[in-house]
Design a protein around this motif. Structure first.
Motif, PDB file in Angstrom:
ATOM      1  N   ILE A   1       7.755   5.062  -4.113  1.00  0.00           N
ATOM      2  CA  ILE A   1       6.983   4.561  -5.248  1.00  0.00           C
ATOM      3  C   ILE A   1       7.470   5.123  -6.580  1.00  0.00           C
ATOM      4  O   ILE A   1       7.210   4.572  -7.644  1.00  0.00           O
ATOM      5  CB  ILE A   1       5.480   4.891  -5.030  1.00  0.00           C
ATOM      6  N   LYS A   2       8.229   6.223  -6.504  1.00  0.00           N
ATOM      7  CA  LYS A   2       8.617   6.988  -7.695  1.00  0.00           C
ATOM      8  C   LYS A   2       9.375   6.155  -8.726  1.00  0.00           C
ATOM      9  O   LYS A   2       9.101   6.191  -9.919  1.00  0.00           O
ATOM     10  CB  LYS A   2       9.465   8.199  -7.278  1.00  0.00           C
ATOM     11  N   GLY A   3      10.366   5.404  -8.280  1.00  0.00           N
ATOM     12  CA  GLY A   3      11.228   4.705  -9.231  1.00  0.00           C
ATOM     13  C   GLY A   3      10.725   3.344  -9.665  1.00  0.00           C
ATOM     14  O   GLY A   3      11.385   2.657 -10.443  1.00  0.00           O
ATOM     15  N   LYS A   4       9.567   2.923  -9.163  1.00  0.00           N
ATOM     16  CA  LYS A   4       9.073   1.579  -9.482  1.00  0.00           C
ATOM     17  C   LYS A   4       8.639   1.480 -10.943  1.00  0.00           C
ATOM     18  O   LYS A   4       7.935   2.332 -11.456  1.00  0.00           O
ATOM     19  CB  LYS A   4       7.897   1.216  -8.567  1.00  0.00           C
ATOM     20  N   GLY A   5       9.066   0.402 -11.574  1.00  0.00           N
ATOM     21  CA  GLY A   5       8.661   0.180 -12.960  1.00  0.00           C
ATOM     22  C   GLY A   5       7.198  -0.205 -13.053  1.00  0.00           C
ATOM     23  O   GLY A   5       6.490   0.167 -13.978  1.00  0.00           O
ATOM     24  N   LYS A   6       6.724  -0.963 -12.052  1.00  0.00           N
ATOM     25  CA  LYS A   6       5.313  -1.346 -11.999  1.00  0.00           C
ATOM     26  C   LYS A   6       4.813  -1.184 -10.571  1.00  0.00           C
ATOM     27  O   LYS A   6       5.558  -1.368  -9.618  1.00  0.00           O
ATOM     28  CB  LYS A   6       5.137  -2.810 -12.427  1.00  0.00           C
ATOM     29  N   ILE A   7       3.560  -0.829 -10.428  1.00  0.00           N
ATOM     30  CA  ILE A   7       2.965  -0.761  -9.087  1.00  0.00           C
ATOM     31  C   ILE A   7       1.638  -1.502  -9.103  1.00  0.00           C
ATOM     32  O   ILE A   7       1.006  -1.662 -10.150  1.00  0.00           O
ATOM     33  CB  ILE A   7       2.729   0.700  -8.610  1.00  0.00           C
ATOM     34  N   ASN A   8       1.231  -1.974  -7.958  1.00  0.00           N
ATOM     35  CA  ASN A   8      -0.058  -2.657  -7.850  1.00  0.00           C
ATOM     36  C   ASN A   8      -0.920  -1.970  -6.808  1.00  0.00           C
ATOM     37  O   ASN A   8      -0.501  -0.988  -6.186  1.00  0.00           O
ATOM     38  CB  ASN A   8       0.154  -4.141  -7.497  1.00  0.00           C
ATOM     39  N   GLU A   9      -2.111  -2.496  -6.607  1.00  0.00           N
ATOM     40  CA  GLU A   9      -3.048  -1.870  -5.669  1.00  0.00           C
ATOM     41  C   GLU A   9      -2.514  -1.873  -4.251  1.00  0.00           C
ATOM     42  O   GLU A   9      -2.789  -0.956  -3.466  1.00  0.00           O
ATOM     43  CB  GLU A   9      -4.413  -2.572  -5.730  1.00  0.00           C
ATOM     44  N   GLN A  10      -1.739  -2.886  -3.905  1.00  0.00           N
ATOM     45  CA  GLN A  10      -1.161  -2.954  -2.560  1.00  0.00           C
ATOM     46  C   GLN A  10      -0.165  -1.816  -2.339  1.00  0.00           C
ATOM     47  O   GLN A  10      -0.118  -1.218  -1.262  1.00  0.00           O
ATOM     48  CB  GLN A  10      -0.473  -4.313  -2.344  1.00  0.00           C
ATOM     49  N   ASP A  11       0.643  -1.514  -3.380  1.00  0.00           N
ATOM     50  CA  ASP A  11       1.589  -0.385  -3.307  1.00  0.00           C
ATOM     51  C   ASP A  11       0.840   0.917  -3.029  1.00  0.00           C
ATOM     52  O   ASP A  11       1.238   1.723  -2.184  1.00  0.00           O
ATOM     53  CB  ASP A  11       2.372  -0.236  -4.621  1.00  0.00           C
ATOM     54  N   VAL A  12      -0.244   1.110  -3.765  1.00  0.00           N
ATOM     55  CA  VAL A  12      -1.044   2.334  -3.614  1.00  0.00           C
ATOM     56  C   VAL A  12      -1.668   2.381  -2.225  1.00  0.00           C
ATOM     57  O   VAL A  12      -1.694   3.430  -1.564  1.00  0.00           O
ATOM     58  CB  VAL A  12      -2.143   2.410  -4.699  1.00  0.00           C
ATOM     59  N   LYS A  13      -2.153   1.220  -1.764  1.00  0.00           N
ATOM     60  CA  LYS A  13      -2.794   1.149  -0.445  1.00  0.00           C
ATOM     61  C   LYS A  13      -1.803   1.530   0.663  1.00  0.00           C
ATOM     62  O   LYS A  13      -2.139   2.291   1.585  1.00  0.00           O
ATOM     63  CB  LYS A  13      -3.326  -0.276  -0.216  1.00  0.00           C
ATOM     64  N   GLU A  14      -0.580   1.008   0.572  1.00  0.00           N
ATOM     65  CA  GLU A  14       0.446   1.332   1.572  1.00  0.00           C
ATOM     66  C   GLU A  14       0.821   2.805   1.531  1.00  0.00           C
ATOM     67  O   GLU A  14       1.009   3.439   2.564  1.00  0.00           O
ATOM     68  CB  GLU A  14       1.691   0.463   1.330  1.00  0.00           C
ATOM     69  N   MET A  15       0.930   3.326   0.330  1.00  0.00           N
ATOM     70  CA  MET A  15       1.260   4.749   0.177  1.00  0.00           C
ATOM     71  C   MET A  15       0.157   5.618   0.778  1.00  0.00           C
ATOM     72  O   MET A  15       0.426   6.586   1.494  1.00  0.00           O
ATOM     73  CB  MET A  15       1.435   5.081  -1.305  1.00  0.00           C
ATOM     74  N   MET A  16      -1.093   5.247   0.516  1.00  0.00           N
ATOM     75  CA  MET A  16      -2.219   6.040   1.018  1.00  0.00           C
ATOM     76  C   MET A  16      -2.320   5.995   2.541  1.00  0.00           C
ATOM     77  O   MET A  16      -2.759   6.953   3.164  1.00  0.00           O
ATOM     78  CB  MET A  16      -3.533   5.542   0.395  1.00  0.00           C
ATOM     79  N   ARG A  17      -1.896   4.874   3.135  1.00  0.00           N
ATOM     80  CA  ARG A  17      -1.889   4.792   4.598  1.00  0.00           C
ATOM     81  C   ARG A  17      -0.908   5.819   5.173  1.00  0.00           C
ATOM     82  O   ARG A  17      -1.214   6.524   6.126  1.00  0.00           O
ATOM     83  CB  ARG A  17      -1.499   3.379   5.052  1.00  0.00           C
ATOM     84  N   GLU A  18       0.284   5.925   4.540  1.00  0.00           N
ATOM     85  CA  GLU A  18       1.282   6.910   4.966  1.00  0.00           C
ATOM     86  C   GLU A  18       0.776   8.336   4.745  1.00  0.00           C
ATOM     87  O   GLU A  18       0.973   9.216   5.577  1.00  0.00           O
ATOM     88  CB  GLU A  18       2.593   6.701   4.194  1.00  0.00           C
ATOM     89  N   VAL A  19       0.128   8.553   3.605  1.00  0.00           N
ATOM     90  CA  VAL A  19      -0.412   9.887   3.288  1.00  0.00           C
ATOM     91  C   VAL A  19      -1.470  10.279   4.314  1.00  0.00           C
ATOM     92  O   VAL A  19      -1.523  11.407   4.790  1.00  0.00           O
ATOM     93  CB  VAL A  19      -0.998   9.917   1.855  1.00  0.00           C
ATOM     94  N   ARG A  20      -2.315   9.289   4.685  1.00  0.00           N
ATOM     95  CA  ARG A  20      -3.362   9.557   5.680  1.00  0.00           C
ATOM     96  C   ARG A  20      -2.753   9.984   7.010  1.00  0.00           C
ATOM     97  O   ARG A  20      -3.182  10.983   7.611  1.00  0.00           O
ATOM     98  CB  ARG A  20      -4.224   8.300   5.882  1.00  0.00           C
ATOM     99  N   PHE A  21      -1.735   9.244   7.467  1.00  0.00           N
ATOM    100  CA  PHE A  21      -1.060   9.603   8.724  1.00  0.00           C
ATOM    101  C   PHE A  21      -0.447  11.006   8.631  1.00  0.00           C
ATOM    102  O   PHE A  21      -0.527  11.792   9.569  1.00  0.00           O
ATOM    103  CB  PHE A  21       0.040   8.583   9.050  1.00  0.00           C
ATOM    104  N   ALA A  22       0.177  11.297   7.490  1.00  0.00           N
ATOM    105  CA  ALA A  22       0.836  12.595   7.303  1.00  0.00           C
ATOM    106  C   ALA A  22      -0.173  13.738   7.396  1.00  0.00           C
ATOM    107  O   ALA A  22       0.088  14.768   8.033  1.00  0.00           O
ATOM    108  CB  ALA A  22       1.552  12.641   5.957  1.00  0.00           C
ATOM    109  N   LEU A  23      -1.331  13.572   6.771  1.00  0.00           N
ATOM    110  CA  LEU A  23      -2.360  14.625   6.777  1.00  0.00           C
ATOM    111  C   LEU A  23      -2.973  14.802   8.169  1.00  0.00           C
ATOM    112  O   LEU A  23      -3.227  15.923   8.607  1.00  0.00           O
ATOM    113  CB  LEU A  23      -3.455  14.295   5.761  1.00  0.00           C
ATOM    114  N   ILE A  24      -3.205  13.687   8.865  1.00  0.00           N
ATOM    115  CA  ILE A  24      -3.771  13.773  10.225  1.00  0.00           C
ATOM    116  C   ILE A  24      -2.779  14.460  11.162  1.00  0.00           C
ATOM    117  O   ILE A  24      -3.160  15.298  11.981  1.00  0.00           O
ATOM    118  CB  ILE A  24      -4.152  12.366  10.738  1.00  0.00           C
ATOM    119  N   GLU A  25      -1.494  14.114  11.025  1.00  0.00           N
ATOM    120  CA  GLU A  25      -0.450  14.759  11.832  1.00  0.00           C
ATOM    121  C   GLU A  25      -0.396  16.259  11.566  1.00  0.00           C
ATOM    122  O   GLU A  25      -0.070  17.048  12.442  1.00  0.00           O
ATOM    123  CB  GLU A  25       0.925  14.151  11.517  1.00  0.00           C
TER     124      GLU A  25
END
Length: 451
Positions: free
Chosen positions: A17-41
Motif C-alpha cells: 500500500i506504501k507506494g500507491k498514489g491513491k487508496i480506497n476503502e477496499q485497499d484498507v479492508k484488504e490490508m486489515m485482513r492481512e494485519v488481522r491474520f498476522a496478529l492472530i498468528e
C-alpha cells in the motif's frame, strides 16, 4: 527472534500500500485482513486484535488520509501509532521512593526466570540510574534460589541479603529493608518464592510481604514464550496481589510476541522491562514506540545509541573510525570491531536497529552467528601480517596453510574472506545512506559503520 513472523507479515502487507498514489476503502479492508491474520498468528489476544483492526480501519478511511498526497504512508503511520498505543503508548519508568530505600518486589511462577531477572534488574538500575541496590533472597522453599542469587551477586559485585531457608520470607524482607537503611543502600529488590502454578499459600505469603511496607513497585516476571498464558498469569497475580508492572523474559527466543502486544490492553499494567538474552546485561527498559518501530522494520536508533554508550570503548571506536577514513582497515580491525559490537548484543539484532538496513541487498547472505567469533579469530590468527592487511594476496596455497593452522577447511577460509568483502560493501552502502542526510547519526562506537 521475537516478532519475526509478525514483522515480516506486517512489512509485506504495508509495502503493497506504501507506494500507491491513491487508496480506497477496499485497499484498507484488504490490508486489515492481512494485519488481522498476522496478529492472530503472533498469538495476540482475539479481543485485542478486533479492537486494533477496528481503530486502524476507522482512522485509515478518514478524509484526511484518503485525500492526502501520500495516503499509503499515512496508513503506515496510523498502524505504527496504534501498535505503540497497544503496548502502552509511552515508556513506564521505575517509581523511585522519595525516602529511600525504594522497595521492589519480584513475583512470578517458577521457570519464568525471576531470580536471574532480579540480578539483571539490579545491574541495570546501578548502571543506568546510579543506584546502590540490595538483592534479597526471600525464596526459602528452593535452596537453589538462595544460592543462585548469591552467585549472581558475586558476579555483579552487588550485596545479597539472605538468612538461609529456616527464617520466614516476611522476616527476611523486614530485616533486609532495615539493613538497607543502615548501609545507605537505596534500592531493595526482593526475590520472592515462585510456584509451578498459582495457589492460595503463595498469594498469602506475597500479601504478607507487601503488608510490611507498601512496595514502590511489584514486578511480575513472565515468560514471553508462554504466549496467552502470560496474559492469564498477569491477570491472576494482579487480582490477588496487585502488580505495578510486567517484566517479559525470553523475548529474544522463538516467541511470536503475542504477550507483549496483549498484556497492556488486557491487564492495564505496563511492560516495564524486557529480557533479550541470557547475559546479565540483557535487560532493557521497554519503549512501546521503539518496539513498534522495530516490528515495522523502521529501525530503533535511540536504543542502539543507548546500547553503544553502555558497552562500547569509545577510544577503540575512534581508532577504528580513523582506519576507515584512511582505508587502512584490516582483518585484525575487523575482529576488534566485531568484539566491540558483540558487547551490545547479537550482531543481527543490532543491525536491524539501523533504519534502512533491512532493505539492503546482500544482508541475508551474511552469517551473523555470534558463536562463530572464536572460529573467525582462529582463522585470522593463522594469517600473516601481510595477509591480514591485504587479503587479496591470499591465493590457493595460502588458503590451505591458513586452513591447516586454524583447524578448519579451505571452504571456511573462503567463506570468511567473502564475508569480509560483503561487510565492506555493506559499509559502503551505509556510507551512501548517511551522506544523503544533512544530519549524520552519531552512535558512539558505531560511527565507523557509517564512513
Amino acid at each position: 527472534m521475537a516478532f519475526e513472523g509478525l514483522s515480516e507479515r506486517l512489512q509485506s502487507t504495508i509495502q503493497k500500500i506504501k507506494g500507491k498514489g491513491k487508496i480506497n476503502e477496499q485497499d484498507v479492508k484488504e490490508m486489515m485482513r492481512e494485519v488481522r491474520f498476522a496478529l492472530i498468528e503472533a498469538d495476540v489476544n482475539l479481543k485485542v486484535v478486533k479492537q486494533f483492526v477496528k481503530i486502524v480501519s476507522e482512522r485509515a478511511v478518514g478524509q484526511d488520509v484518503m485525500k492526502s498526497l501520500t495516503p499509503g504512508q499515512q496508513v503506515i503511520k496510523i498502524v505504527q501509532d496504534e501498535l505503540t498505543n497497544l503496548m502502552g503508548g509511552e515508556q513506564s519508568v521505575v517509581k523511585f521512593s522519595q525516602k529511600p530505600p525504594t522497595v521492589i518486589m519480584m513475583v512470578g511462577l517458577q521457570g519464568a526466570g525471576k531470580t536471574t531477572t532480579t540480578g539483571k534488574l539490579a545491574n541495570l538500575l546501578r548502571k543506568k540510574y546510579n543506584k546502590n541496590p540490595l538483592l534479597v533472597a526471600a525464596d526459602v522453599y528452593r535452596p537453589a534460589a538462595v544460592k543462585q542469587l548469591e552467585t549472581l551477586g558475586k558476579q555483579l559485585s552487588i550485596p545479597v541479603f539472605q538468612k538461609g531457608t529456616d527464617v520466614s520470607p516476611v522476616e527476611i524482607a523486614r530485616e533486609a529493608i532495615a539493613h538497607a537503611r543502615e548501609e545507605h543502600l537505596d534500592v531493595v529488590i526482593i526475590d520472592t518464592a515462585g510456584r509451578l502454578h498459582i495457589d492460595e499459600t503463595l498469594m498469602q505469603e506475597l500479601k504478607d510481604i507487601r503488608a510490611l511496607k507498601e512496595p514502590d513497585e511489584v514486578f511480575l516476571v513472565v515468560d514471553a514464550m508462554t504466549g496467552q498464558d502470560a496474559v492469564n498469569v498477569a491477570e491472576s497475580f494482579d487480582d490477588a496481589v496487585g502488580i505495578t508492572g510486567v517484566v517479559l523474559t525470553k523475548l529474544d527466543g522463538d516467541t511470536r510476541g503475542g504477550a507483549a502486544l496483549s498484556i497492556r490492553t488486557v491487564t492495564q499494567k505496563p511492560i516495564k522491562f524486557i529480557g533479550m538474552g541470557e547475559k546479565l546485561d540483557a535487560l532493557e527498559p521497554f519503549h512501546p514506540e521503539r518496539m513498534a518501530s522495530r516490528i515495522l522494520g523502521m529501525g530503533d536508533v535511540l536504543s542502539l545509541i543507548e546500547k553503544a554508550q553502555l558497552n562500547v570503548d569509545e577510544e577503540k571506536a575512534k581508532e577504528l573510525e580513523e582506519k576507515f577514513k584512511t582505508q587502512t582497515f584490516t582483518f585484525d580491525d575487523f575482529l576488534e570491531q566485531m568484539s566491540q559490537v558483540k558487547k551490545m548484543g547479537p550482531l543481527e539484532d543490532i543491525l536491524k536497529m539501523i533504519p534502512g538496513v533491512n532493505k539492503m541487498k546482500g544482508l541475508d547472505n551474511i552469517n551473523f552467528d555470534d558463536k562463530q567469533i572464536d572460529h573467525i579469530e582462529a582463522i585470522i590468527r593463522s594469517m600473516t601480517i601481510a595477509e591480514k592487511t591485504n587479503p587479496e594476496i591470499i591465493n590457493a596455497g595460502r588458503k590451505k596453510r591458513i586452513a591447516k593452522g586454524s583447524g578448519c577447511s579451505v571452504q571456511e577460509v573462503n567463506r570468511l574472506l567473502k564475508q569480509f568483502e560483503d561487510m565492506k560493501k555493506m559499509m559502503k552502502q551505509m556510507t551512501g545512506m548517511s551522506t544523503k542526510s544533512k544530519k549524520k547519526m552519531k552512535i558512539p562506537g558505531m560511527d565507523s559503520l557509517f564512513k
